[in-house]
Design an enzyme around this catalytic site. Structure first.
Site, PDB file in Angstrom:
ATOM      1  N   ARG A  37       0.807  -1.201   0.000  1.00  0.00           N
ATOM      2  CA  ARG A  37       0.000   0.000   0.000  1.00  0.00           C
ATOM      3  C   ARG A  37       0.850   1.265   0.000  1.00  0.00           C
ATOM      4  O   ARG A  37       1.910   1.290   0.638  1.00  0.00           O
ATOM      5  CB  ARG A  37      -0.721  -0.024   1.320  1.00  0.00           C
ATOM      6  CG  ARG A  37      -2.022   0.614   1.330  1.00  0.00           C
ATOM      7  CD  ARG A  37      -2.464   0.434   2.718  1.00  0.00           C
ATOM      8  NE  ARG A  37      -3.606  -0.434   2.652  1.00  0.00           N
ATOM      9  CZ  ARG A  37      -4.670  -0.224   3.393  1.00  0.00           C
ATOM     10  NH1 ARG A  37      -4.679   0.724   4.275  1.00  0.00           N
ATOM     11  NH2 ARG A  37      -5.696  -0.999   3.270  1.00  0.00           N
ATOM     12  N   SER A 106       6.533  -4.666   8.023  1.00  0.00           N
ATOM     13  CA  SER A 106       5.991  -5.467   9.126  1.00  0.00           C
ATOM     14  C   SER A 106       6.683  -6.808   9.283  1.00  0.00           C
ATOM     15  O   SER A 106       6.076  -7.876   9.151  1.00  0.00           O
ATOM     16  CB  SER A 106       4.496  -5.650   8.913  1.00  0.00           C
ATOM     17  OG  SER A 106       3.934  -4.386   8.740  1.00  0.00           O
ATOM     18  N   ASP A 159       3.998  -2.465  11.654  1.00  0.00           N
ATOM     19  CA  ASP A 159       2.561  -2.146  11.540  1.00  0.00           C
ATOM     20  C   ASP A 159       1.881  -1.976  12.899  1.00  0.00           C
ATOM     21  O   ASP A 159       0.957  -1.158  13.047  1.00  0.00           O
ATOM     22  CB  ASP A 159       1.801  -3.171  10.663  1.00  0.00           C
ATOM     23  CG  ASP A 159       2.021  -4.618  11.066  1.00  0.00           C
ATOM     24  OD1 ASP A 159       2.850  -4.882  11.960  1.00  0.00           O
ATOM     25  OD2 ASP A 159       1.375  -5.513  10.472  1.00  0.00           O
TER      26      ASP A 159
HETATM   27  C1  BGC Z   1       5.768  -9.944  11.846  1.00  0.00           C
HETATM   28  C2  BGC Z   1       5.489  -8.689  12.631  1.00  0.00           C
HETATM   29  C3  BGC Z   1       4.191  -8.060  12.176  1.00  0.00           C
HETATM   30  C4  BGC Z   1       3.073  -9.092  12.225  1.00  0.00           C
HETATM   31  C5  BGC Z   1       1.738  -8.525  11.761  1.00  0.00           C
HETATM   32  C6  BGC Z   1       4.570 -10.880  11.892  1.00  0.00           C
HETATM   33  O1  BGC Z   1       4.777 -11.981  11.054  1.00  0.00           O
HETATM   34  O2  BGC Z   1       6.891 -10.617  12.333  1.00  0.00           O
HETATM   35  O3  BGC Z   1       6.548  -7.757  12.509  1.00  0.00           O
HETATM   36  O4  BGC Z   1       3.892  -6.984  13.004  1.00  0.00           O
HETATM   37  O5  BGC Z   1       3.404 -10.196  11.435  1.00  0.00           O
HETATM   38  O6  BGC Z   1       1.809  -8.046  10.465  1.00  0.00           O
END
Ligand code: BGC
Length: 444
Positions: A37, A106, A159
Protein backbone atom coordinates in the site's frame (compact mmCIF):
# COMPACT_ATOMS: atom_id res chain seq x y z
CA UNK A 1 10.98 -7.55 22.32
CA UNK A 2 12.45 -4.89 20.04
CA UNK A 3 13.10 -1.24 20.80
CA UNK A 4 11.48 1.07 18.26
CA UNK A 5 13.09 4.44 18.98
CA UNK A 6 9.59 5.87 19.15
CA UNK A 7 9.66 7.83 22.38
CA UNK A 8 9.68 11.62 22.62
CA UNK A 9 6.84 11.86 20.20
CA UNK A 10 4.77 10.36 23.00
CA UNK A 11 4.78 13.65 24.91
CA UNK A 12 2.35 16.36 24.02
CA UNK A 13 2.13 19.34 26.28
CA UNK A 14 2.64 17.21 29.32
CA UNK A 15 0.17 14.56 28.24
CA UNK A 16 0.78 11.19 26.77
CA UNK A 17 -0.27 11.76 23.21
CA UNK A 18 1.40 12.38 19.93
CA UNK A 19 2.25 16.01 19.47
CA UNK A 20 -0.59 16.46 16.95
CA UNK A 21 0.94 19.62 15.64
CA UNK A 22 2.33 17.97 12.55
CA UNK A 23 1.54 19.88 9.38
CA UNK A 24 2.09 19.34 5.70
CA UNK A 25 2.16 16.53 3.19
CA UNK A 26 3.56 13.14 4.19
CA UNK A 27 3.72 9.75 2.56
CA UNK A 28 3.62 6.20 3.86
CA UNK A 29 4.43 2.90 2.21
CA UNK A 30 3.33 -0.32 3.79
CA UNK A 31 4.78 -3.76 3.13
CA UNK A 32 3.91 -6.65 5.31
CA UNK A 33 0.89 -8.74 4.46
CA UNK A 34 -0.80 -9.85 1.31
CA UNK A 35 -1.06 -6.35 -0.09
CA UNK A 36 1.28 -3.48 -0.59
CA UNK A 37 0.00 0.00 0.00
CA UNK A 38 1.01 3.61 -0.61
CA UNK A 39 -0.64 6.54 1.08
CA UNK A 40 -0.40 10.33 1.21
CA UNK A 41 -1.91 12.57 3.79
CA UNK A 42 -2.17 16.29 4.32
CA UNK A 43 -1.89 16.97 8.04
CA UNK A 44 -3.34 20.17 9.39
CA UNK A 45 -1.89 20.34 12.91
CA UNK A 46 -3.95 20.55 16.06
CA UNK A 47 -6.94 22.12 14.34
CA UNK A 48 -7.10 20.32 11.03
CA UNK A 49 -5.53 16.97 11.97
CA UNK A 50 -5.98 14.74 8.90
CA UNK A 51 -7.23 17.14 6.21
CA UNK A 52 -7.13 14.73 3.34
CA UNK A 53 -5.72 11.33 2.52
CA UNK A 54 -5.48 9.02 -0.45
CA UNK A 55 -4.16 5.54 -0.82
CA UNK A 56 -3.65 2.77 -3.32
CA UNK A 57 -3.26 -0.90 -2.74
CA UNK A 58 -1.80 -3.61 -4.97
CA UNK A 59 -1.35 -7.32 -4.42
CA UNK A 60 2.29 -8.30 -4.01
CA UNK A 61 3.37 -10.43 -6.97
CA UNK A 62 4.04 -13.84 -5.34
CA UNK A 63 7.42 -14.25 -7.09
CA UNK A 64 8.70 -11.13 -5.30
CA UNK A 65 8.10 -12.78 -1.93
CA UNK A 66 10.74 -15.35 -2.80
CA UNK A 67 13.02 -13.27 -5.06
CA UNK A 68 15.91 -10.91 -4.41
CA UNK A 69 16.09 -7.87 -2.22
CA UNK A 70 16.72 -5.60 -5.20
CA UNK A 71 13.60 -6.85 -6.98
CA UNK A 72 11.46 -6.35 -3.90
CA UNK A 73 12.66 -2.84 -3.06
CA UNK A 74 12.59 -1.80 -6.72
CA UNK A 75 8.94 -2.87 -6.85
CA UNK A 76 8.13 -0.74 -3.78
CA UNK A 77 10.03 2.24 -5.19
CA UNK A 78 8.31 1.91 -8.57
CA UNK A 79 4.83 1.86 -7.02
CA UNK A 80 5.72 4.76 -4.74
CA UNK A 81 7.07 7.07 -7.46
CA UNK A 82 4.16 6.35 -9.77
CA UNK A 83 1.79 7.24 -6.90
CA UNK A 84 3.76 10.43 -6.19
CA UNK A 85 3.55 11.36 -9.87
CA UNK A 86 -0.25 11.37 -9.53
CA UNK A 87 -0.28 13.79 -6.58
CA UNK A 88 -3.21 16.20 -6.95
CA UNK A 89 -3.28 19.95 -6.42
CA UNK A 90 -4.93 19.72 -3.02
CA UNK A 91 -1.85 18.09 -1.55
CA UNK A 92 0.79 20.71 -0.85
CA UNK A 93 4.36 20.63 0.34
CA UNK A 94 5.60 23.62 2.30
CA UNK A 95 8.30 25.64 0.66
CA UNK A 96 11.62 23.93 1.20
CA UNK A 97 9.96 20.69 2.31
CA UNK A 98 10.87 17.47 0.54
CA UNK A 99 8.62 14.44 0.51
CA UNK A 100 9.14 12.47 3.69
CA UNK A 101 7.98 8.92 4.13
CA UNK A 102 6.96 6.62 6.94
CA UNK A 103 7.98 3.11 5.92
CA UNK A 104 5.79 0.46 7.48
CA UNK A 105 7.75 -2.75 7.19
CA UNK A 106 5.99 -5.47 9.13
CA UNK A 107 8.79 -7.89 9.81
CA UNK A 108 11.18 -8.08 12.75
CA UNK A 109 13.93 -5.47 12.47
CA UNK A 110 16.72 -4.56 14.84
CA UNK A 111 16.49 -0.80 14.83
CA UNK A 112 19.45 1.45 15.43
CA UNK A 113 17.51 4.68 15.03
CA UNK A 114 13.93 5.61 14.22
CA UNK A 115 14.89 5.57 10.54
CA UNK A 116 17.18 2.60 10.24
CA UNK A 117 17.01 -1.07 11.03
CA UNK A 118 18.24 -4.41 9.80
CA UNK A 119 15.94 -7.27 8.97
CA UNK A 120 16.28 -10.14 11.46
CA UNK A 121 14.21 -12.72 9.64
CA UNK A 122 11.26 -13.10 7.30
CA UNK A 123 7.80 -14.30 8.32
CA UNK A 124 4.39 -14.77 6.65
CA UNK A 125 5.60 -16.57 3.54
CA UNK A 126 8.30 -14.09 2.50
CA UNK A 127 11.79 -15.46 1.93
CA UNK A 128 14.07 -12.96 0.26
CA UNK A 129 17.27 -14.33 1.64
CA UNK A 130 19.74 -11.63 0.66
CA UNK A 131 17.71 -9.00 2.55
CA UNK A 132 18.36 -10.58 5.94
CA UNK A 133 20.88 -8.47 7.84
CA UNK A 134 20.38 -5.58 5.39
CA UNK A 135 19.31 -2.08 6.42
CA UNK A 136 15.87 -2.00 4.85
CA UNK A 137 15.66 1.80 4.93
CA UNK A 138 18.93 2.13 3.00
CA UNK A 139 17.72 -0.51 0.53
CA UNK A 140 14.46 1.35 -0.20
CA UNK A 141 16.16 4.76 -0.19
CA UNK A 142 18.65 3.40 -2.76
CA UNK A 143 15.90 2.09 -5.03
CA UNK A 144 14.05 5.43 -4.88
CA UNK A 145 17.22 7.38 -5.68
CA UNK A 146 18.09 5.10 -8.60
CA UNK A 147 14.79 6.22 -10.12
CA UNK A 148 15.94 9.82 -9.86
CA UNK A 149 13.60 10.84 -7.06
CA UNK A 150 14.50 12.73 -3.92
CA UNK A 151 12.50 11.58 -0.93
CA UNK A 152 13.53 10.87 2.62
CA UNK A 153 12.46 7.91 4.73
CA UNK A 154 11.94 9.59 8.08
CA UNK A 155 10.68 6.60 10.07
CA UNK A 156 10.81 2.82 9.89
CA UNK A 157 7.66 1.54 11.49
CA UNK A 158 6.30 -1.88 12.34
CA UNK A 159 2.56 -2.15 11.54
CA UNK A 160 1.76 -2.51 15.25
CA UNK A 161 3.66 0.71 15.98
CA UNK A 162 1.89 2.49 13.11
CA UNK A 163 -1.45 1.33 14.52
CA UNK A 164 -0.50 2.55 18.00
CA UNK A 165 0.57 5.95 16.62
CA UNK A 166 -2.56 6.22 14.45
CA UNK A 167 -4.78 5.34 17.43
CA UNK A 168 -2.98 7.66 19.82
CA UNK A 169 -3.24 10.58 17.44
CA UNK A 170 -6.90 10.71 18.46
CA UNK A 171 -6.90 9.10 21.86
CA UNK A 172 -4.28 9.23 24.62
CA UNK A 173 -5.61 6.10 26.27
CA UNK A 174 -4.27 3.85 23.50
CA UNK A 175 -1.47 1.93 25.19
CA UNK A 176 -1.39 -1.28 23.17
CA UNK A 177 -1.79 -2.14 19.49
CA UNK A 178 -2.39 -5.64 18.20
CA UNK A 179 -2.41 -6.94 14.63
CA UNK A 180 -4.38 -10.06 13.83
CA UNK A 181 -4.08 -10.56 10.10
CA UNK A 182 -1.86 -12.69 7.89
CA UNK A 183 0.59 -12.53 10.80
CA UNK A 184 0.16 -11.42 14.37
CA UNK A 185 2.03 -9.08 16.69
CA UNK A 186 1.61 -6.49 19.44
CA UNK A 187 3.36 -3.39 20.69
CA UNK A 188 2.85 -1.33 23.82
CA UNK A 189 4.11 1.73 25.66
CA UNK A 190 6.73 0.74 28.24
CA UNK A 191 8.57 2.70 30.91
CA UNK A 192 12.01 3.38 29.48
CA UNK A 193 13.81 2.38 32.67
CA UNK A 194 12.33 -1.12 32.49
CA UNK A 195 13.92 -1.75 29.10
CA UNK A 196 17.10 -3.66 29.78
CA UNK A 197 18.04 -3.68 26.08
CA UNK A 198 18.10 0.12 25.98
CA UNK A 199 21.66 1.39 26.33
CA UNK A 200 20.98 5.01 25.39
CA UNK A 201 20.06 8.04 27.42
CA UNK A 202 16.60 7.83 28.96
CA UNK A 203 14.12 9.62 26.70
CA UNK A 204 12.44 12.78 27.97
CA UNK A 205 9.06 11.14 27.86
CA UNK A 206 10.38 8.35 30.08
CA UNK A 207 8.67 5.91 27.74
CA UNK A 208 9.27 3.94 24.62
CA UNK A 209 7.15 1.83 22.33
CA UNK A 210 8.21 -1.82 22.34
CA UNK A 211 7.56 -4.03 19.34
CA UNK A 212 6.99 -7.37 21.02
CA UNK A 213 7.12 -9.64 17.95
CA UNK A 214 4.84 -11.86 19.99
CA UNK A 215 4.40 -14.17 17.01
CA UNK A 216 7.78 -15.60 17.99
CA UNK A 217 6.74 -16.17 21.59
CA UNK A 218 7.09 -19.71 22.79
CA UNK A 219 6.67 -21.44 26.12
CA UNK A 220 6.83 -25.06 27.18
CA UNK A 221 3.40 -24.44 28.71
CA UNK A 222 1.81 -24.05 25.30
CA UNK A 223 0.30 -27.40 24.36
CA UNK A 224 1.70 -28.33 20.98
CA UNK A 225 -0.22 -30.84 18.92
CA UNK A 226 0.76 -32.98 15.93
CA UNK A 227 -0.92 -30.30 13.79
CA UNK A 228 1.44 -27.61 15.06
CA UNK A 229 4.48 -29.81 14.53
CA UNK A 230 3.58 -30.83 10.98
CA UNK A 231 2.63 -27.30 10.00
CA UNK A 232 5.85 -25.92 11.40
CA UNK A 233 7.96 -28.50 9.55
CA UNK A 234 6.38 -27.58 6.23
CA UNK A 235 6.47 -23.82 6.75
CA UNK A 236 9.05 -21.46 5.26
CA UNK A 237 10.40 -20.67 8.74
CA UNK A 238 10.50 -23.94 10.70
CA UNK A 239 11.23 -23.61 14.40
CA UNK A 240 10.26 -19.92 14.38
CA UNK A 241 7.09 -17.97 15.12
CA UNK A 242 5.26 -20.82 16.89
CA UNK A 243 2.69 -18.50 18.53
CA UNK A 244 1.89 -16.88 15.17
CA UNK A 245 1.37 -20.33 13.65
CA UNK A 246 -1.35 -21.08 16.23
CA UNK A 247 -3.13 -17.75 15.83
CA UNK A 248 -2.85 -15.88 12.59
CA UNK A 249 -4.69 -15.86 9.28
CA UNK A 250 -1.85 -17.36 7.32
CA UNK A 251 -2.08 -20.59 9.33
CA UNK A 252 -5.55 -21.17 10.85
CA UNK A 253 -6.98 -22.70 7.67
CA UNK A 254 -4.06 -25.07 7.44
CA UNK A 255 -4.55 -26.20 11.05
CA UNK A 256 -8.12 -27.15 10.11
CA UNK A 257 -6.94 -28.95 6.95
CA UNK A 258 -4.44 -31.01 8.89
CA UNK A 259 -7.06 -32.19 11.38
CA UNK A 260 -9.35 -33.13 8.47
CA UNK A 261 -6.52 -35.07 6.81
CA UNK A 262 -6.02 -37.09 9.97
CA UNK A 263 -9.75 -37.77 10.24
CA UNK A 264 -9.88 -38.75 6.58
CA UNK A 265 -6.94 -41.11 7.03
CA UNK A 266 -8.03 -42.69 10.28
CA UNK A 267 -11.82 -42.59 10.09
CA UNK A 268 -12.49 -42.26 6.36
CA UNK A 269 -14.72 -39.20 6.83
CA UNK A 270 -14.46 -38.38 3.12
CA UNK A 271 -14.74 -41.95 1.84
CA UNK A 272 -12.22 -44.75 1.30
CA UNK A 273 -9.53 -42.46 -0.15
CA UNK A 274 -8.15 -39.21 1.17
CA UNK A 275 -8.96 -36.57 -1.46
CA UNK A 276 -5.72 -35.72 -3.23
CA UNK A 277 -5.91 -31.96 -2.95
CA UNK A 278 -6.61 -32.16 0.79
CA UNK A 279 -3.08 -33.47 1.22
CA UNK A 280 -1.56 -30.27 -0.20
CA UNK A 281 -0.27 -27.88 2.45
CA UNK A 282 -1.82 -24.40 2.79
CA UNK A 283 -4.71 -25.09 0.40
CA UNK A 284 -7.43 -24.13 2.88
CA UNK A 285 -7.32 -20.35 3.21
CA UNK A 286 -8.58 -18.81 6.42
CA UNK A 287 -11.35 -16.82 4.61
CA UNK A 288 -12.75 -20.19 3.39
CA UNK A 289 -12.50 -21.61 6.90
CA UNK A 290 -14.36 -18.54 8.14
CA UNK A 291 -17.09 -18.99 5.52
CA UNK A 292 -17.65 -22.56 6.73
CA UNK A 293 -17.52 -21.51 10.37
CA UNK A 294 -20.16 -18.81 9.90
CA UNK A 295 -22.52 -21.14 8.05
CA UNK A 296 -25.76 -21.01 9.99
CA UNK A 297 -27.93 -22.76 7.43
CA UNK A 298 -29.67 -25.88 8.73
CA UNK A 299 -28.03 -28.12 6.12
CA UNK A 300 -24.61 -26.41 6.27
CA UNK A 301 -24.70 -25.41 2.61
CA UNK A 302 -21.59 -23.30 2.78
CA UNK A 303 -19.54 -26.07 4.35
CA UNK A 304 -20.59 -28.37 1.50
CA UNK A 305 -19.80 -25.66 -1.04
CA UNK A 306 -16.27 -24.98 0.25
CA UNK A 307 -15.45 -28.70 0.49
CA UNK A 308 -16.65 -29.10 -3.08
CA UNK A 309 -14.95 -26.10 -4.66
CA UNK A 310 -11.65 -26.26 -2.80
CA UNK A 311 -11.21 -30.03 -2.51
CA UNK A 312 -13.62 -31.55 -5.00
CA UNK A 313 -15.32 -33.39 -2.10
CA UNK A 314 -18.95 -34.06 -3.09
CA UNK A 315 -21.88 -35.68 -1.36
CA UNK A 316 -20.91 -35.11 2.26
CA UNK A 317 -23.50 -36.04 4.85
CA UNK A 318 -24.79 -33.46 7.29
CA UNK A 319 -23.04 -35.40 10.07
CA UNK A 320 -19.65 -35.00 8.36
CA UNK A 321 -20.29 -31.34 7.66
CA UNK A 322 -21.04 -30.83 11.36
CA UNK A 323 -17.68 -32.39 12.19
CA UNK A 324 -15.91 -30.03 9.78
CA UNK A 325 -17.71 -27.08 11.38
CA UNK A 326 -16.66 -28.27 14.85
CA UNK A 327 -13.02 -28.47 13.74
CA UNK A 328 -13.20 -24.87 12.45
CA UNK A 329 -14.68 -23.83 15.78
CA UNK A 330 -11.98 -25.49 17.87
CA UNK A 331 -9.08 -24.13 15.81
CA UNK A 332 -10.59 -20.62 15.77
CA UNK A 333 -11.29 -20.68 19.47
CA UNK A 334 -7.80 -21.82 20.36
CA UNK A 335 -6.23 -19.00 18.30
CA UNK A 336 -8.59 -16.37 19.67
CA UNK A 337 -8.04 -17.39 23.30
CA UNK A 338 -4.26 -17.41 22.87
CA UNK A 339 -4.43 -13.90 21.40
CA UNK A 340 -6.57 -12.84 24.37
CA UNK A 341 -4.02 -14.33 26.79
CA UNK A 342 -1.32 -12.27 25.05
CA UNK A 343 -3.32 -9.06 25.47
CA UNK A 344 -4.02 -9.75 29.13
CA UNK A 345 -0.30 -10.51 29.61
CA UNK A 346 0.54 -7.01 28.36
CA UNK A 347 -2.14 -5.43 30.52
CA UNK A 348 -0.63 -7.19 33.51
CA UNK A 349 2.86 -5.99 32.57
CA UNK A 350 1.75 -2.36 32.44
CA UNK A 351 -0.40 -2.60 35.55
CA UNK A 352 -3.73 -2.26 33.74
CA UNK A 353 -5.22 -5.67 34.45
CA UNK A 354 -7.04 -4.68 37.58
CA UNK A 355 -4.56 -6.28 39.97
CA UNK A 356 -3.55 -2.74 40.99
CA UNK A 357 -5.39 -1.27 43.91
CA UNK A 358 -4.39 2.12 45.29
CA UNK A 359 -1.10 2.11 43.50
CA UNK A 360 -0.13 -1.41 44.46
CA UNK A 361 0.22 -4.53 42.42
CA UNK A 362 -0.65 -7.75 44.22
CA UNK A 363 1.85 -10.43 43.42
CA UNK A 364 2.26 -14.02 44.47
CA UNK A 365 5.71 -14.94 45.62
CA UNK A 366 7.08 -18.03 47.30
CA UNK A 367 6.13 -16.69 50.71
CA UNK A 368 2.56 -15.94 49.73
CA UNK A 369 0.98 -12.77 48.44
CA UNK A 370 2.75 -9.46 48.95
CA UNK A 371 2.08 -5.95 47.75
CA UNK A 372 4.47 -4.05 45.59
CA UNK A 373 4.42 -0.44 44.55
CA UNK A 374 2.94 0.07 41.11
CA UNK A 375 5.94 1.18 39.22
CA UNK A 376 4.50 0.40 35.90
CA UNK A 377 1.17 2.06 35.62
CA UNK A 378 1.77 5.09 33.45
CA UNK A 379 -0.43 8.02 32.76
CA UNK A 380 -3.90 8.11 31.44
CA UNK A 381 -7.47 8.34 32.54
CA UNK A 382 -7.76 4.86 34.03
CA UNK A 383 -9.08 3.60 30.72
CA UNK A 384 -6.89 1.47 28.52
CA UNK A 385 -7.54 1.22 24.82
CA UNK A 386 -6.18 -1.66 22.77
CA UNK A 387 -6.10 -0.63 19.10
CA UNK A 388 -6.72 -3.63 16.85
CA UNK A 389 -6.15 -4.09 13.16
CA UNK A 390 -5.81 -6.88 10.62
CA UNK A 391 -8.16 -8.79 8.36
CA UNK A 392 -8.53 -11.76 10.69
CA UNK A 393 -9.85 -9.56 13.49
CA UNK A 394 -11.91 -7.39 11.19
CA UNK A 395 -13.59 -10.03 9.06
CA UNK A 396 -13.71 -13.22 11.16
CA UNK A 397 -16.38 -12.25 13.64
CA UNK A 398 -16.41 -15.54 15.55
CA UNK A 399 -12.67 -15.16 16.11
CA UNK A 400 -13.21 -11.59 17.31
CA UNK A 401 -16.02 -12.61 19.65
CA UNK A 402 -14.09 -15.51 21.16
CA UNK A 403 -11.13 -13.23 21.73
CA UNK A 404 -13.14 -10.50 23.41
CA UNK A 405 -14.98 -13.03 25.53
CA UNK A 406 -11.69 -14.55 26.73
CA UNK A 407 -10.27 -11.12 27.60
CA UNK A 408 -13.37 -10.43 29.70
CA UNK A 409 -13.13 -13.84 31.30
CA UNK A 410 -9.47 -13.33 32.26
CA UNK A 411 -9.86 -9.75 33.48
CA UNK A 412 -13.11 -10.14 35.39
CA UNK A 413 -14.24 -6.82 36.80
CA UNK A 414 -11.24 -4.93 35.41
CA UNK A 415 -12.58 -5.56 31.90
CA UNK A 416 -14.81 -2.50 32.30
CA UNK A 417 -11.76 -0.23 31.94
CA UNK A 418 -10.31 -1.99 28.92
CA UNK A 419 -11.58 -1.06 25.46
CA UNK A 420 -10.67 -3.19 22.49
CA UNK A 421 -11.21 -1.04 19.42
CA UNK A 422 -10.82 -1.64 15.73
CA UNK A 423 -8.46 0.94 14.33
CA UNK A 424 -8.93 0.15 10.70
CA UNK A 425 -5.90 0.91 8.55
CA UNK A 426 -4.55 3.05 11.34
CA UNK A 427 -1.05 1.86 10.60
CA UNK A 428 -0.68 3.75 7.30
CA UNK A 429 -1.75 7.05 8.73
CA UNK A 430 0.25 6.31 11.89
CA UNK A 431 3.39 5.81 9.79
CA UNK A 432 2.77 9.13 8.00
CA UNK A 433 2.32 10.85 11.36
CA UNK A 434 5.56 9.33 12.65
CA UNK A 435 7.28 10.52 9.46
CA UNK A 436 5.94 14.00 10.17
CA UNK A 437 7.11 14.00 13.74
CA UNK A 438 10.58 12.80 12.72
CA UNK A 439 10.81 14.94 9.60
CA UNK A 440 13.79 17.09 8.75
CA UNK A 441 11.45 19.88 7.82
CA UNK A 442 10.01 21.68 10.85
CA UNK A 443 6.92 23.73 10.11
CA UNK A 444 6.91 27.25 11.48
C1 BGC B 1 5.77 -9.94 11.85
C2 BGC B 1 5.49 -8.69 12.63
C3 BGC B 1 4.19 -8.06 12.18
C4 BGC B 1 3.07 -9.09 12.23
C5 BGC B 1 1.74 -8.53 11.76
C6 BGC B 1 4.57 -10.88 11.89
O1 BGC B 1 4.78 -11.98 11.05
O2 BGC B 1 6.89 -10.62 12.33
O3 BGC B 1 6.55 -7.76 12.51
O4 BGC B 1 3.89 -6.98 13.00
O5 BGC B 1 3.40 -10.20 11.43
O6 BGC B 1 1.81 -8.05 10.46
Amino acid sequence: MLVTFVYDVLIASGQLGLSRNEKGLYYAVDLGGTNFRVLRTQLGGLEGRVIKQEYEEVAIPPELMLGTSEQLFDFIAKELVSFVAREGEDFRLHEGQSREIGFTFSFPCKQTAVNSGTLLQWTKGFKVNDAIGQDVVAALQGSIERRGYKMRIAALVNDTVGTLAGGRYWNNDVMIAVILGTGTNACYVERAESISKWGGELPKSGQMVINMEWGNFWSSHLPRTYVDELLDNESLNPGEYGFEKMISGMYLGDCVRRVLVRMAQQAGIFGPHVPHKLLEAFTLQTPDMSKMHHDDSSDLKMVAEVLKTVYGIHNTTLGIRKIVLAVCDIVCQRGARLAAAGIVGILKKIGRDGSTANGFIRRNDVNGIHDELTVNSIGGSGKTVVAMDGGLYEHYSKFRNYMQQAVRELLGDAAKNVFIELSKDGSGIGAAILAASHAEYVPT
